[in-house]
Design a protein around this motif. Structure first.
Motif, PDB file in Angstrom:
ATOM      1  N   ILE A 161       0.802  -1.358   0.025  1.00  0.00           N
ATOM      2  CA  ILE A 161      -0.061  -0.014  -0.040  1.00  0.00           C
ATOM      3  C   ILE A 161       0.948   1.087  -0.090  1.00  0.00           C
ATOM      4  CG2 ILE A 161      -1.634   1.561   1.348  1.00  0.00           C
ATOM      5  CD1 ILE A 161      -2.583  -1.652   2.474  1.00  0.00           C
ATOM      6  N   ILE A 162       1.983   1.300   0.705  1.00  0.00           N
ATOM      7  CA  ILE A 162       2.715   2.426   0.865  1.00  0.00           C
ATOM      8  C   ILE A 162       3.671   2.676  -0.235  1.00  0.00           C
ATOM      9  CG2 ILE A 162       5.008   3.189   2.030  1.00  0.00           C
ATOM     10  CD1 ILE A 162       4.016   1.976   4.592  1.00  0.00           C
ATOM     11  N   LYS A 163       4.048   1.713  -1.017  1.00  0.00           N
ATOM     12  CA  LYS A 163       4.567   1.645  -2.508  1.00  0.00           C
ATOM     13  C   LYS A 163       3.773   2.377  -3.437  1.00  0.00           C
ATOM     14  CE  LYS A 163       6.873  -0.726  -6.068  1.00  0.00           C
ATOM     15  NZ  LYS A 163       7.333  -2.238  -6.445  1.00  0.00           N
ATOM     16  N   SER A 164       2.554   1.722  -3.511  1.00  0.00           N
ATOM     17  CA  SER A 164       1.396   2.339  -4.385  1.00  0.00           C
ATOM     18  C   SER A 164       1.167   3.655  -4.080  1.00  0.00           C
ATOM     19  CB  SER A 164       0.112   1.301  -4.388  1.00  0.00           C
ATOM     20  OG  SER A 164      -0.706   1.952  -5.203  1.00  0.00           O
ATOM     21  N   LYS A 165       1.167   4.179  -2.897  1.00  0.00           N
ATOM     22  CA  LYS A 165       0.565   5.330  -2.635  1.00  0.00           C
ATOM     23  C   LYS A 165       1.830   6.526  -2.883  1.00  0.00           C
ATOM     24  CE  LYS A 165      -2.135   6.346   0.973  1.00  0.00           C
ATOM     25  NZ  LYS A 165      -3.811   6.753   0.353  1.00  0.00           N
ATOM     26  N   LEU A 166       2.861   6.111  -2.351  1.00  0.00           N
ATOM     27  CA  LEU A 166       4.170   6.990  -2.654  1.00  0.00           C
ATOM     28  C   LEU A 166       4.257   7.143  -3.996  1.00  0.00           C
ATOM     29  CD1 LEU A 166       6.524   5.862   0.205  1.00  0.00           C
ATOM     30  CD2 LEU A 166       5.260   7.890  -0.172  1.00  0.00           C
ATOM     31  N   GLU A 219       1.976   9.450  -5.748  1.00  0.00           N
ATOM     32  CA  GLU A 219       2.099  10.573  -5.469  1.00  0.00           C
ATOM     33  C   GLU A 219       3.415  11.249  -6.200  1.00  0.00           C
ATOM     34  OE1 GLU A 219       1.369  14.280  -3.122  1.00  0.00           O
ATOM     35  OE2 GLU A 219       0.316  12.476  -3.239  1.00  0.00           O
ATOM     36  N   THR A 220       4.281  10.640  -6.571  1.00  0.00           N
ATOM     37  CA  THR A 220       5.255  11.289  -7.259  1.00  0.00           C
ATOM     38  C   THR A 220       4.870  11.278  -9.002  1.00  0.00           C
ATOM     39  OG1 THR A 220       6.463   8.902  -8.036  1.00  0.00           O
ATOM     40  CG2 THR A 220       7.267  10.116  -6.078  1.00  0.00           C
ATOM     41  N   SER A 221       3.844  10.591  -9.137  1.00  0.00           N
ATOM     42  CA  SER A 221       3.388  10.655 -10.848  1.00  0.00           C
ATOM     43  C   SER A 221       2.642  11.896 -10.685  1.00  0.00           C
ATOM     44  CB  SER A 221       2.343   9.554 -10.936  1.00  0.00           C
ATOM     45  OG  SER A 221       1.197   9.647 -10.169  1.00  0.00           O
ATOM     46  N   LYS A 222       2.115  12.642  -9.643  1.00  0.00           N
ATOM     47  CA  LYS A 222       1.399  13.762  -9.713  1.00  0.00           C
ATOM     48  C   LYS A 222       2.342  14.933  -9.882  1.00  0.00           C
ATOM     49  CE  LYS A 222      -1.164  14.172  -6.128  1.00  0.00           C
ATOM     50  NZ  LYS A 222      -1.657  13.882  -4.947  1.00  0.00           N
ATOM     51  N   TYR A 223       3.809  14.787  -9.578  1.00  0.00           N
ATOM     52  CA  TYR A 223       4.817  15.759 -10.057  1.00  0.00           C
ATOM     53  C   TYR A 223       5.659  15.607 -11.163  1.00  0.00           C
ATOM     54  CZ  TYR A 223       4.250  17.363  -5.039  1.00  0.00           C
ATOM     55  OH  TYR A 223       3.475  17.813  -4.048  1.00  0.00           O
ATOM     56  N   GLY A 246      12.218   6.974  -2.953  1.00  0.00           N
ATOM     57  CA  GLY A 246      12.922   8.321  -2.788  1.00  0.00           C
ATOM     58  C   GLY A 246      12.645   8.968  -4.291  1.00  0.00           C
ATOM     59  N   VAL A 247      13.289  10.117  -4.834  1.00  0.00           N
ATOM     60  CA  VAL A 247      13.299  10.736  -6.042  1.00  0.00           C
ATOM     61  C   VAL A 247      14.432  11.336  -6.126  1.00  0.00           C
ATOM     62  CG1 VAL A 247      10.698  11.227  -5.608  1.00  0.00           C
ATOM     63  CG2 VAL A 247      12.322  12.984  -5.212  1.00  0.00           C
ATOM     64  N   LYS A 263       2.970  12.988   4.317  1.00  0.00           N
ATOM     65  CA  LYS A 263       1.737  13.053   4.760  1.00  0.00           C
ATOM     66  C   LYS A 263       0.737  12.166   3.985  1.00  0.00           C
ATOM     67  CE  LYS A 263       1.808  18.028   6.212  1.00  0.00           C
ATOM     68  NZ  LYS A 263       1.203  19.280   6.033  1.00  0.00           N
ATOM     69  N   THR A 264       1.124  11.714   2.781  1.00  0.00           N
ATOM     70  CA  THR A 264       0.399  10.801   2.050  1.00  0.00           C
ATOM     71  C   THR A 264       0.071   9.398   3.043  1.00  0.00           C
ATOM     72  OG1 THR A 264       0.928  11.471  -0.125  1.00  0.00           O
ATOM     73  CG2 THR A 264       0.377   9.349   0.140  1.00  0.00           C
ATOM     74  N   ILE A 265       1.326   8.892   3.501  1.00  0.00           N
ATOM     75  CA  ILE A 265       1.359   8.100   4.606  1.00  0.00           C
ATOM     76  C   ILE A 265       0.937   8.102   5.833  1.00  0.00           C
ATOM     77  CG2 ILE A 265       2.765   5.925   5.122  1.00  0.00           C
ATOM     78  CD1 ILE A 265       2.319   6.237   2.191  1.00  0.00           C
ATOM     79  N   LEU A 266       1.264   9.097   6.384  1.00  0.00           N
ATOM     80  CA  LEU A 266       1.017   9.307   7.970  1.00  0.00           C
ATOM     81  C   LEU A 266      -0.211  10.335   7.957  1.00  0.00           C
ATOM     82  CD1 LEU A 266       4.815  10.265   9.015  1.00  0.00           C
ATOM     83  CD2 LEU A 266       3.689   8.219   8.853  1.00  0.00           C
ATOM     84  N   GLY A 267      -0.856  10.805   7.155  1.00  0.00           N
ATOM     85  CA  GLY A 267      -1.970  11.466   7.317  1.00  0.00           C
ATOM     86  C   GLY A 267      -1.703  12.972   7.810  1.00  0.00           C
TER      87      GLY A 267
END
Length: 420
Positions: free
Chosen positions: A24-29, A32-36, A131-132, A156-160
């Motif tokens: 889940i964490i991998k997918s969400k992170l 998130e980077t794809s939005k940038y 990372g990026v 924040k995507t992961i921790l809220g």
């Protein structure tokens, strides 16, 4: 009984919810980077040892004490990657991606890294890094701030939506940093005999690293050491002030930390670390670098990036947030097949259903009907098929309604593309 073989010290076995959480964490992170505008990449887990010696830095603790060097095969020495930045820069050079017309290059990654450190809470010898890296002929202020924003929003995507604490420092250009290192050397030279062995070594290899010492007595000495801000040239000062003004304008709170140097030798300019509300230490950090690509045989490109220790992110999750993330996973079964005839019919039905894209499980033939039904409940099965003689009972586990159908009719219906 033979002696039990334990997992290596400083490693983790991930099963069940732990494994789901990591995915889940991998997918969400990565999303998130794809939005940038970042592209996800995957690179080898090991590289030629000289890449890390030249790229990460001979004086860094990673190279001196923490790398897992593999047994030599052939005429080259290999090392398990302790970090990703040098490898990504190597890949860009080797594949000539620096010649692509669309700059800056933006890459994200998620994978395992390896360091021979003393295991403790949040620190492992095999761990996951996300990372990026942003690479360009020159990293401008927009790329710098955008990378910082991505780092904060990824956390924040992961921790809220919690308070993420940002600590920053500015190491300056190579010339500014060299002047500062000379000042640190002169300051610590008369005091080093009372400091730890690592500090004694760092004085000769890279005095900057003394600032990162964790020994309490040494920290007291470090408090009165020269500050990097007094050794920045005019261009460095202007860049640092501009970064701080942008952060202030964007309502991003930060703390300046004169002793923040990071653990890798390639950083120049801005460096930063992120902290959550937990006590696991820094959950991530990064910074700007100007000579890494050139040092490993490429063109004069600059870069900026950051990485998170994913295990530290996990440790920073409170129970409610962890449950919330796991609740997004649909791990239910479509069908659970109990075959009381103990023949191959269940395998045939399961194969047809799986070809349709359904999730299907068959319990052990030794399990009783009651035990199998309890297992179906635990596995969140939507429907249970109970095969007995020439009949199949179809039980809806939500409504508890049940219907019967001749086994031969069920198989024929499925083979013709029908649904249960």
């Amino acid at each position: 009984m033979a002696n039990i073989i334990s997992r290596p010290r400083g490693t983790l076995d991930l099963f069940y919810d732990d494994c789901k959480l990591m995915e889940i964490i991998k997918s969400k992170l990565i999303f998130e980077t794809s939005k940038y505008g970042f592209t996800y990449v995957d690179i080898p887990c090991f590289e030629e040892s000289k890449l890390f010696h030249r790229g990460v830095g001979e004086s860094s603790d990673i190279v001196r004490k923490e790398t897992f060097d593999l047994i030599s095969k052939g005429d080259k020495e290999y090392t398990l990657r302790p970090e990703f930045t040098a490898s990504i820069n190597r890949a860009v050079i080797e594949n000539k991606f620096y010649a692509l017309p669309s700059l800056p290059l933006r890459y994200s990654y998620f994978g395992k890294a390896f360091r021979y450190e003393r295991p403790q809470v949040g620190r492992y010898r095999e761990f996951h890094q996300f990372g990026v890296e942003v690479l360009d002929t020159k990293i401008d202020i927009d790329s710098t701030i955008d990378t910082l924003l991505l780092a904060i929003n990824s956390a924040k995507t992961i921790l809220g939506n919690i308070d993420i604490k940002l600590r920053i420092n500015f190491l300056g250009s190579l010339s500014s940093r060299e002047n500062y290192k000379k000042a640190l050397y002169l300051f610590f030279k008369d005091k080093i005999s009372n400091m730890c062995e690592d500090c004694k070594r760092r004085l000769e290899t890279n005095p900057l690293r003394i600032l990162d010492c964790k020994v309490k007595e040494d920290q007291e000495i470090i408090k009165s050491s020269p500050k990097i801000t007094n050794y920045l040239n005019k261009e460095d000062q202007e860049e640092y002030e501009k970064i701080k003004s942008y952060l202030t304008s964007l309502n991003i709170q930060f703390v300046e930390d004169d002793n923040l140097v990071r653990g890798l030798d390639y950083y120049t300019g801005l460096v930063f670390e992120l902290y959550s509300e937990s006590d696991v230490g820094a959950i991530g950090g990064g910074g700007k670098y100007s000579s890494l690509m050139k040092d490993i045989g490429g063109p004069e490109f600059e870069g900026i990036g950051f990485s998170f220790g994913v295990e530290r992110l996990v440790l920073s999750l409170d129970d409610d947030r962890k449950k919330n993330l796991l609740s997004k996973v649909d791990d239910s079964l479509d069908y659970f097949i109990i075959n009381l005839n103990k023949d191959f019919t269940s395998l045939k039905i399961a194969s047809i259903l799986r070809e349709k894209g359904c999730k299907v499980t068959i319990p052990s033939a030794n399990r009783s009907l009651n035990g199998a039904l309890k297992m179906a409940d635990r596995m969140k099965a939507k429907k249970v098929l109970i095969i007995e003689n020439d009949v199949c009972k179809i039980k809806d586990m939500e409504t508890r309604n049940q219907e019967e159908i001749k086994l031969s009719d069920l198989i024929l219906k499925l083979e013709k593309g029908g649904n249960i």
